[in-house]
Design an enzyme around this catalytic site. Structure first.
Site, PDB file in Angstrom:
ATOM      1  N   GLY A   1      -3.633  -4.729  -5.182  1.00  0.00           N
ATOM      2  CA  GLY A   1      -3.230  -3.285  -4.180  1.00  0.00           C
ATOM      3  C   GLY A   1      -3.082  -2.245  -5.149  1.00  0.00           C
ATOM      4  N   ARG A   2      -2.403  -1.312  -4.337  1.00  0.00           N
ATOM      5  CA  ARG A   2      -2.055  -0.179  -5.106  1.00  0.00           C
ATOM      6  C   ARG A   2      -1.220  -0.144  -6.198  1.00  0.00           C
ATOM      7  NH1 ARG A   2      -1.146   1.023   0.923  1.00  0.00           N
ATOM      8  NH2 ARG A   2       0.727  -0.121   0.734  1.00  0.00           N
ATOM      9  N   ILE A   3      -0.145  -1.034  -6.108  1.00  0.00           N
ATOM     10  CA  ILE A   3       0.954  -1.015  -7.049  1.00  0.00           C
ATOM     11  C   ILE A   3       0.198  -1.772  -8.401  1.00  0.00           C
ATOM     12  CG2 ILE A   3       3.186  -1.821  -8.030  1.00  0.00           C
ATOM     13  CD1 ILE A   3       4.099  -1.765  -4.972  1.00  0.00           C
TER      14      ILE A   3
ATOM     15  N   ASP B   1      12.462  -8.574 -10.920  1.00  0.00           N
ATOM     16  CA  ASP B   1      13.146  -7.767 -10.211  1.00  0.00           C
ATOM     17  C   ASP B   1      13.628  -8.258  -8.838  1.00  0.00           C
ATOM     18  OD1 ASP B   1      14.011  -4.975  -9.667  1.00  0.00           O
ATOM     19  OD2 ASP B   1      12.408  -4.443  -8.345  1.00  0.00           O
TER      20      ASP B   1
ATOM     21  N   HIS C   1      16.622  -5.700  -8.060  1.00  0.00           N
ATOM     22  CA  HIS C   1      15.557  -5.527  -6.923  1.00  0.00           C
ATOM     23  C   HIS C   1      15.815  -3.634  -6.912  1.00  0.00           C
ATOM     24  CE1 HIS C   1      13.243  -6.540  -3.052  1.00  0.00           C
ATOM     25  NE2 HIS C   1      12.931  -5.181  -3.612  1.00  0.00           N
ATOM     26  N   ILE C   2      15.225  -3.180  -8.113  1.00  0.00           N
ATOM     27  CA  ILE C   2      15.475  -1.690  -8.072  1.00  0.00           C
ATOM     28  C   ILE C   2      14.029  -1.185  -8.471  1.00  0.00           C
ATOM     29  CG2 ILE C   2      17.978  -1.884  -9.180  1.00  0.00           C
ATOM     30  CD1 ILE C   2      16.165  -1.128 -12.012  1.00  0.00           C
ATOM     31  N   GLY C   3      13.062  -2.031  -7.929  1.00  0.00           N
ATOM     32  CA  GLY C   3      11.626  -1.167  -8.300  1.00  0.00           C
ATOM     33  C   GLY C   3      11.530  -0.093  -7.603  1.00  0.00           C
ATOM     34  N   SER C   4      11.852   0.284  -6.642  1.00  0.00           N
ATOM     35  CA  SER C   4      11.533   1.697  -6.245  1.00  0.00           C
ATOM     36  C   SER C   4      12.605   2.806  -6.471  1.00  0.00           C
ATOM     37  CB  SER C   4      11.264   1.620  -4.570  1.00  0.00           C
ATOM     38  OG  SER C   4      12.611   1.353  -3.836  1.00  0.00           O
TER      39      SER C   4
HETATM   40  O1  LIG Z   1      10.944  -3.803  -2.111  1.00  0.00           O
HETATM   41  C1  LIG Z   1      10.928  -2.768  -1.541  1.00  0.00           C
HETATM   42  C2  LIG Z   1       9.963  -2.705  -0.507  1.00  0.00           C
HETATM   43  O2  LIG Z   1       9.634  -3.339   0.010  1.00  0.00           O
HETATM   44  O3  LIG Z   1       9.917  -1.072  -0.417  1.00  0.00           O
END
Ligand SMILES: O=CC(=O)O
Length: 352
Positions: A172-174, A290, A315-318
């Site tokens: 997808g997008r990411i 992550d 969990h710091i992806g965003s």
């Molecule tokens: O994991 C982060 C999200 O779903 O925004």
């Protein structure tokens, strides 16, 4: 003049979104805003106690939106706005049955998560866990340099490894934004798995191929081929039953010994026990995670945290200023639109 409180729509907000975003809600003439007052995950009991009579709820990944919560809110509830792109904390059937709209925050975090995916590929390949701990533990002065100490697989193409293959579980997008970042590293091949019921994958492949002429191949493949051929496997599909443990022992056994696994989607996609075994036995080079099954209860004693070639982030992806401001703004806009009966800027379409 603002309308009186009795005509305002009550909205429950489970985190203070800060001075840039809260005024969008607090200064809105039609809203009565109830915000969880503490700087930690909102208590379930507070959330449930404040839901009755609410028209909208702005929630985080930490809030389970199930029949219990929806029924507490009752018939007044028009919208749930989650400050996340994913929605595995939301019972989609329960929300659709009650005719409540669901807003989420796609796009605004794509670049941040793609950046982090590349960062984890680099960190896992280049032994960042062991090497940073040498410095952090004050051991650099005693470090006995050797021509091949701490070497790992290079992300960029080189004369020794002229082909570089990225494998994406989910495209997808990411995933596509991650691929864009890998092109300047000299990646030559792109493999991806996709929704087996979608027949658009050949057009996806040809549009990607047209966009990046330096790629020698772009193909949708099965999981086995993706495992066998990839130098880096990026796990970027949604969570849920369909993708549970999609990376399992059988998958990991087929990976190249020099390959790296990166998971920036949901912990449930990777079987942690299988990954521990794979890292211990050297089926793959390393992993950058992550997200981990069972998070946030991942302590120092967790075997993946102890594995030298496994980099684990909380969990710091965003977590960039830009992305979180974008997510909070969009979550506030979704909430306001839903409460006022207007189209949501980013609504997840639900099927009843
Ligand atoms: O994991 C982060 C999200 O779903 O925004």
């Amino acid at each position: 003049m603002h309308s009186s409180t009795s005509h305002k729509h009550k909205v429950v907000v489970t985190r203070n979104l800060g001075p840039d975003i809260m005024p969008l809600l607090l200064d809105h003439p039609d809203l009565e805003v109830i915000t969880w007052p503490e700087d930690r995950v909102c208590d379930r009991s507070w959330f449930l106690a404040n839901l009755p009579g609410a028209s909208g709820a702005l929630v985080m990944l930490s809030e389970k939106i199930n029949a219990e919560a929806l029924d507490k809110a009752g018939r007044t509830l028009k919208v749930v706005s989650t400050m996340s792109v994913r929605y595995d904390h939301v019972d989609l059937d329960a929300i659709a049955q009650r005719g409540v709209k669901l807003g989420h925050t796609p796009d605004v975090l794509t670049d941040a998560v793609a950046d982090l995916s590349v960062m984890l590929a680099l960190m896992a390949g280049r032994n960042s866990k062991e090497t940073t701990s040498i410095v952090q533990n004050g051991e650099w002065p005693n470090f006995n340099w050797a021509p091949f100490s701490f070497c790992g697989p290079q992300l960029s193409a080189s004369s020794f490894s002229p082909t570089r293959t990225a494998g994406f579980i989910g495209f997808g997008r990411i995933a596509q934004a991650t691929l864009a970042r890998l092109i300047p590293f000299g990646f030559t091949h792109c493999l991806f798995t996709g929704n087996p019921t979608s027949n658009s994958s050949s057009s996806v492949a040809s549009s990607i191929q047209a966009k990046y002429p330096t790629l020698k191949a772009v193909r949708r493949v099965g999981l086995d081929e993706l495992a066998r051929e990839s130098d880096v496997v990026f796990v970027l599909a949604p969570g849920g039953d369909k993708t549970y443990h999609i990376v399992n022992e059988a998958f990991l056994k087929q990976m190249k010994k020099t390959a790296v696994l990166v998971n920036t989607s949901r912990g449930t996609l990777v079987d942690s026990d299988a990954l521990i075994k794979a890292l211990r036995e050297g089926w793959l080079w390393g992993a950058g995670l992550d997200v981990v099954e069972g998070e946030p209860n991942i302590g120092l004693d967790h075997p993946l945290v102890r594995e030298p070639r496994c980099v684990v982030l909380p969990h710091i992806g965003s977590a960039t200023n830009e992305s979180r401001l974008g997510m909070a703004t969009l979550a506030a806009q979704n909430l306001i639109a839903g409460v006022l009966g207007e189209p949501l800027p980013a609504e997840l379409k639900l099927t009843k």
